[in-house]
Structures are given as structure tokens and as C-alpha cells.
Design a protein around this motif. Sequence first.
Motif, short mmCIF file in Angstrom:
data_model
loop_
_atom_site.label_atom_id
_atom_site.label_comp_id
_atom_site.label_asym_id
_atom_site.label_seq_id
_atom_site.Cartn_x
_atom_site.Cartn_y
_atom_site.Cartn_z
N ALA A 75 0.83 -1.20 0.00
CA ALA A 75 0.00 0.00 0.00
C ALA A 75 0.87 1.25 0.00
O ALA A 75 0.58 2.23 -0.70
CB ALA A 75 -0.92 -0.01 1.21
N GLU A 76 1.96 1.22 0.78
CA GLU A 76 2.87 2.37 0.80
C GLU A 76 3.65 2.48 -0.50
O GLU A 76 3.80 3.56 -1.07
CB GLU A 76 3.83 2.25 1.98
CG GLU A 76 4.80 3.43 2.09
CD GLU A 76 5.65 3.38 3.34
OE1 GLU A 76 6.37 4.36 3.59
OE2 GLU A 76 5.58 2.37 4.06
N MET A 79 1.99 4.21 -3.65
CA MET A 79 1.47 5.57 -3.56
C MET A 79 2.13 6.51 -4.57
O MET A 79 1.74 7.66 -4.69
CB MET A 79 1.64 6.09 -2.13
CG MET A 79 0.79 5.36 -1.11
SD MET A 79 1.02 5.89 0.60
CE MET A 79 0.02 7.36 0.68
N GLU A 204 -2.34 8.49 6.85
CA GLU A 204 -2.43 8.38 5.39
C GLU A 204 -2.22 6.94 4.94
O GLU A 204 -2.94 6.44 4.07
CB GLU A 204 -1.41 9.29 4.73
CG GLU A 204 -1.71 10.77 4.85
CD GLU A 204 -0.55 11.64 4.39
OE1 GLU A 204 -0.80 12.82 4.06
OE2 GLU A 204 0.60 11.16 4.38
N ASP A 207 -5.25 4.71 5.87
CA ASP A 207 -6.36 4.91 4.94
C ASP A 207 -6.06 4.27 3.59
O ASP A 207 -6.95 3.68 2.96
CB ASP A 207 -6.64 6.40 4.75
CG ASP A 207 -7.25 7.04 5.99
OD1 ASP A 207 -7.76 6.30 6.85
OD2 ASP A 207 -7.20 8.28 6.09
N ARG A 208 -4.82 4.39 3.14
CA ARG A 208 -4.43 3.79 1.86
C ARG A 208 -4.54 2.27 1.93
O ARG A 208 -5.02 1.62 0.99
CB ARG A 208 -3.01 4.23 1.52
CG ARG A 208 -2.34 3.47 0.39
CD ARG A 208 -3.03 3.65 -0.94
NE ARG A 208 -2.31 2.93 -1.99
CZ ARG A 208 -2.84 2.55 -3.14
NH1 ARG A 208 -4.10 2.83 -3.42
NH2 ARG A 208 -2.11 1.91 -4.03
N THR A 209 -4.11 1.67 3.05
CA THR A 209 -4.21 0.23 3.19
C THR A 209 -5.66 -0.22 3.17
O THR A 209 -6.01 -1.22 2.52
CB THR A 209 -3.53 -0.23 4.49
OG1 THR A 209 -2.18 0.22 4.51
CG2 THR A 209 -3.54 -1.75 4.61
N GLU A 211 -8.10 1.23 1.69
CA GLU A 211 -8.56 1.36 0.30
C GLU A 211 -8.11 0.18 -0.54
O GLU A 211 -8.89 -0.39 -1.33
CB GLU A 211 -8.00 2.66 -0.28
CG GLU A 211 -8.32 2.87 -1.76
CD GLU A 211 -7.55 4.04 -2.35
OE1 GLU A 211 -7.76 4.32 -3.55
OE2 GLU A 211 -6.72 4.65 -1.65
#
Length: 538
Positions: A75-76, A79, A204, A207-209, A211
Motif C-alpha cells: 500500500a505504501e 502511492m 495516510e 487509509d491507503r491500506t 482502500e
Amino acid sequence: MPTDLVLLNSRLLDPGTGGLLPQTALAAADGRIAALGDDRGIGALAGPGTTVVDLKGAVVVPGFTDGHLHPVSGAERTMGVDLSACKDLASVRAALDAARRSLRPGAWLRGWGLDPNAFGEQPVGFAAVGAVLDGVPAAIDLFDAHSMLASPRALELAGIDGPRRFAQASEIVCDADGRPTGLLLEDAACALVEAVAPVPTEGELLDRTAEVLRTMAAAGLTGGHAMDGMRLGFYAELEERGELALRFRIAPWCQPGADADAVAELVRLQGTGGALWQVAGVKLFMDGTIDNGTAWLERPDCHGESTHAFWPDPQRYTEVVGELHRAGVATATHAIGDAAVRHALDAVEKARTEGGREVRHRIEHIETVPDDTVARFARLGVTASMQPTHCCEFTRADHTDNWSRRLGEERASRAFRCRDLWEAGARVVIGSDWPIAPFPPLTVMAGARHRRPSDLSLPPHGPEQALTPLQALQAYTVNPAWTACEERQAGRLAVGFRADLTVLADNPLNVRDTELRDVPVRLTAVAGRVTHRAPDVS
């Protein structure tokens, strides 16, 4: 017992036999399958709080489990700008230029998915990319996540001006004059740039994970074997928020240099977790990648590289595997080259002989191995965890790709021997290794069946190694359950088994190989909770 979920008017597919069960409906309660039967009988079990879904003939299978993925680090990593579709340097430059123009002054450019084949005959380095990175601090992950392309400004900020020695098999690639080319190989070298690059906030990234997990659920995934133990607290936080859309088994890393205290801590972590996530196993690395020249091969590649293990002292790796085995901890070893796979099998054999207990170890990737190695997996009870789409997307049948050129004709001809390992009696589990390759399970299963790029633009690489439709389905359902010692509670549609379910518009065993990836996912459920429902499913 109040039911949480009732599925009616369905076709229930048994991945063990490939046949349909006689029942047409299913009820789930307390995270388990509570009943199977006809629509009338199962429908009568619904209560005021039950989610009732008429599937209109859709096919229910045990939930798809990805055998190898990196949900949090992926996930990171994803980005930044996605370069995975770039097939040549012109498209790489265009994508980087578009990303650069959107940056704030002084901001870093991050990218991922860069395929070394895009460089053609040129060496991978910032010189080939050209002026687009001038003055911009940029860190771009190559597709294998074992290497990075850093711009001159990023190298300057990291204080990298020449070669260095590392405790593990890592390298700052330099030219003949000792000047860095921008290519950094393996974790220790890449970490020098990561240490000075900005990172997203915890919020952040959380939330990205979440998603990413929602997108995975929409693709039909209900679980995964996570091969990175970073940020274990994220799983707890996402579960607390009701946003842990998949069930995870997590294998934290054990790196070279791990002492007795580090190994003891990995043992202590086993079994910790929550309702949908658990630390189970340990991930180790025996080598790097063939594309980087950091794999461990029995004979050097065409550049004279890939000659060493990732552990400077391979014997210490063997000792660690033995220690974990005696503690009852399963190991998952990244081993790509033939020498790495052989050494990992040797370590397991030694551990089994001396450890006096049964532990289900596994080896990850297994990209090229000779016949005698194939035969050992079944005898030692070692799971072959493989990613067929790596073969489909990053290698070529004519062996003109970087991976094949490095290996030479003989070793490139025994690429990703999924079928040979299966027929030799090994348990084969397949997965995506996301973010290295796309995670949709139907795409991965299709690749295992046709051995071609997902756009079908090239002929199959090693079609004799293709899995059958039933084998591909079992490699995402039955076999991951067995590998995890969960065969009595997962991987089947049976009363008492987990209500982790994937619902497809058609029977995947009857769909053509080249059409499988386009079969719509109608519904996904984890522990009886719907995590994805197509808009037209009522």
C-alpha cells in the motif's frame, strides 16, 4: 442460532472434486457455514438481522486466498507513479515527466513497477532515463521490489557517492570510475535513500491500506498470506474500525544477522493477532532476484552474477530454520535461483531429521530448478508457493527478456515449473506477490492456465507447465488452507467451515483460460460479513 448471511439460488462449487454440490443455498452464523440446503429450508433460517442475497444462479466457491502478498508495504509502495505499463524508455520518460510536472518545488518523485526490460540493451541507471530526473529527488522501485533507481539528487541527499560494503548481499551499482549509476540492489542499499525520503503519515498509510483491501475484496479475495510483518498494529486498527476486508496470516521477516533474541521474539509473536489476522510463520530470504543479478545460482548468469546467497553465512540460515522448526514455527523462504532452493530444502531436511516434529514449511517463488530439486518438495512436505504471472508478464517464450537472457537457454527453459511440481506430488499454492504483479485472483489463475501476458499479446512461455482449471482453483482454495494447517476449517463449502466466500458470475472451471480474468465477481464475504457486493446483486 441467528444467521448473519443467507445465500439463495446459487451453485455451490466443491474445489476438491470440481463438481457442484447438490444444495443450492447456504447460511452462515458466527463466521462459519451453519447450514447447506435448498432455498426454502435455508431461507427459513433468516432472521430480522440476516443479510439475504438471491444469487440468481451465480457460483459460490470457498474464498480465494492469495498465497503471497504484501498488503501494508505494498500500500505504501504504490502511492507513487505506476510505471508497470511502461514497455520502453520513451514511455518511462513520459510517465516520469508527467509526474514531475505535478510536483511541488523540492518534493520527491516516487514510482513503482519499473520493468528492467524497458531499458532494452541499455544498463538500468539514471543515465538511460535522461534529463527528466535532473534536479529532482526521485526514488523509483523496480518491479521486483528488490531494487531501486535513484536520481542524482536523491543520491546526493542520501550521501551516496560511491560503493559500500553491506552485511547482506546488497550493492550500490557503480560505473568503471566508481560513480553510482543510480541502481541500488537489495534492502540495505535501498534503505540509504529511504532514510532521507519523505514518508506518508500513519493516518495516510492506514487509509491507503484500507482502500487497497476494499479493492482486493472487490476482486474476490477473502484472505492472504502476508509476507511482511511490518506495522502489525495496522491490522488491529483496521479490524477495530471494521475495515479489515481480508483475513491474513502474517509472516514477519527474519533477516541475516538475527541473533538468539531476535529469533526468540519471532517465536513469541506466533499466534498473536485478532479475529481476522494472526502472526503465523516467519519469512526468510535465501537470495534476491535473477533480473538484478542477486539470485543464488549453481552457475553464474551471463554477466557472471547471481553467485552468492543473501545470507553471508548460509549455515546460519540453516541454524535459524532448525531453531524455528524445533519451536514449531513454519518458515517461508524466498528462494528464486536453483542454488537457493536447494539450500532451503537442505535446511528443511536437516530440521526435520533433527527436530522430531512435523512443521509445514514452504518455499516462495522457485523460478528455475532442475529435476532432482522438483522431486524433493513432496518428500519433504514443503509447499511450493509460486507466482505464475511473474512468468507471464516479465518473461518471454522466445527468451529475449532480461530474466531469460541472464539465465541462458537451459535454465530459462525450466521456468516456473508449476505443473512439474504439482505432478511430483508437491502442494502448489499460487498468488500474486502484490505489488510485484496485479492481485486479482482470476487474473493469476488465468495466467497459471495459459502462461501468457494478461493482454494475450505474446505466445505462452512453457505451456507444458500450465495448470488445469481445477488445479488453479485448488491452488487458491484447498492448498492454502492445507499449508496453513487449516484444512479442517477452510478451503471447502461445508458446515462448520469458515464462511469466507467468493461468488462468481460463472463456473471458473468451465470458462476458457483466456476469458477467466473477465468473469465478474458478484459478491465476497469474510466470516459471513459481506465485504463486496456488485451493484446489481440484491
